[in-house]
Design an enzyme around this catalytic site. Structure first.
Site, short mmCIF file in Angstrom:
data_model
loop_
_atom_site.label_atom_id
_atom_site.label_comp_id
_atom_site.label_asym_id
_atom_site.label_seq_id
_atom_site.Cartn_x
_atom_site.Cartn_y
_atom_site.Cartn_z
N TYR A 10 43.66 40.63 43.71
CA TYR A 10 43.95 41.89 44.42
C TYR A 10 43.29 43.09 43.77
O TYR A 10 43.39 44.20 44.27
CB TYR A 10 45.47 42.13 44.42
CG TYR A 10 46.04 42.11 43.02
CD1 TYR A 10 45.99 43.24 42.21
CD2 TYR A 10 46.56 40.94 42.48
CE1 TYR A 10 46.45 43.21 40.91
CE2 TYR A 10 47.03 40.90 41.18
CZ TYR A 10 46.98 42.04 40.41
OH TYR A 10 47.42 42.00 39.11
N GLY A 11 42.58 42.87 42.64
CA GLY A 11 42.05 44.01 41.89
C GLY A 11 40.56 43.93 41.68
O GLY A 11 39.79 43.76 42.63
N THR A 12 40.13 44.03 40.42
CA THR A 12 38.71 44.13 40.10
C THR A 12 37.94 42.84 40.35
O THR A 12 36.70 42.85 40.31
CB THR A 12 38.49 44.56 38.64
OG1 THR A 12 38.95 43.52 37.77
CG2 THR A 12 39.21 45.87 38.35
N LEU A 13 38.62 41.72 40.61
CA LEU A 13 37.93 40.45 40.86
C LEU A 13 37.61 40.24 42.34
O LEU A 13 36.90 39.30 42.69
CB LEU A 13 38.78 39.28 40.35
CG LEU A 13 38.92 39.21 38.83
CD1 LEU A 13 39.99 38.20 38.43
CD2 LEU A 13 37.58 38.85 38.18
N GLU A 85 42.57 37.58 32.24
CA GLU A 85 43.79 38.32 32.56
C GLU A 85 44.76 38.38 31.38
O GLU A 85 45.90 38.82 31.53
CB GLU A 85 44.49 37.70 33.78
CG GLU A 85 43.63 37.69 35.04
CD GLU A 85 43.41 39.07 35.64
OE1 GLU A 85 43.80 40.09 35.05
OE2 GLU A 85 42.81 39.12 36.73
#
Length: 159
Positions: A10-13, A85
């Site tokens: 849901y983020g930088t990936l 992570e």
């Protein structure tokens, strides 16, 4: 043979975000895009620390139904993602229920749009209490109007 594992990012990936290249790097393992979805429950997705990191706080019922992408990853990529992570120090890999928005993965038993599935997500129960006062987001974008662009760093995890 290792079974592929599904992971919700849901983020930088996510595609188009600063760390997406890590999902494509064969040295990290294999990741195959399956589709887009959102969490069934709402969660606070906040941007915090001096590095402007997106954190999904494991506080169901607050924030928004968070949008993201589902990938099928092999054991090598899963181990890389755990390292990336900082699992279990910063994030924990837990199961989350998702509502499928779009599925492009191929194979048997493909979920249809609107189906509820369960995959792993990296969320955190370790955060500063004031983070709950931060603005929450439904769909993270490092380059968004919030002006909090992600700051890359390599000293990621405790040894």
């Amino acid at each position: 043979m290792f079974k592929m594992t599904q992971v919700f990012v849901y983020g930088t990936l996510k595609s188009g975000q600063p760390n997406y290249y890590r999902m494509l790097d064969a040295a990290n393992g294999k990741a195959k895009f399956l589709g887009r979805s959102r969490t069934v429950d709402s969660y606070p997705l906040v941007i915090a620390t001096q590095y402007n990191i997106p954190f999904l706080l494991n506080v169901p019922g607050k924030g928004h139904c968070v949008r993201g992408e589902i990938y099928s990853v092999d054991e090598k990529m899963l181990k890389f993602l755990d390292w990336f992570e900082c699992c279990p120090h910063q994030y924990q890999r837990t199961l989350v229920k998702l509502e499928v928005d779009e599925w492009v993965g191929e194979g048997e038993n493909n979920p249809k749009a609107g189906s509820i599935i369960e995959t792993f997500v990296y969320s955190t129960t370790t955060y500063k209490p004031e983070w709950l006062q931060n603005p929450t987001y439904e769909n993270y974008d490092s380059y968004g109007d919030h002006g909090l662009e992600y700051v890359c760093r390599e000293d990621r995890c405790p040894k």
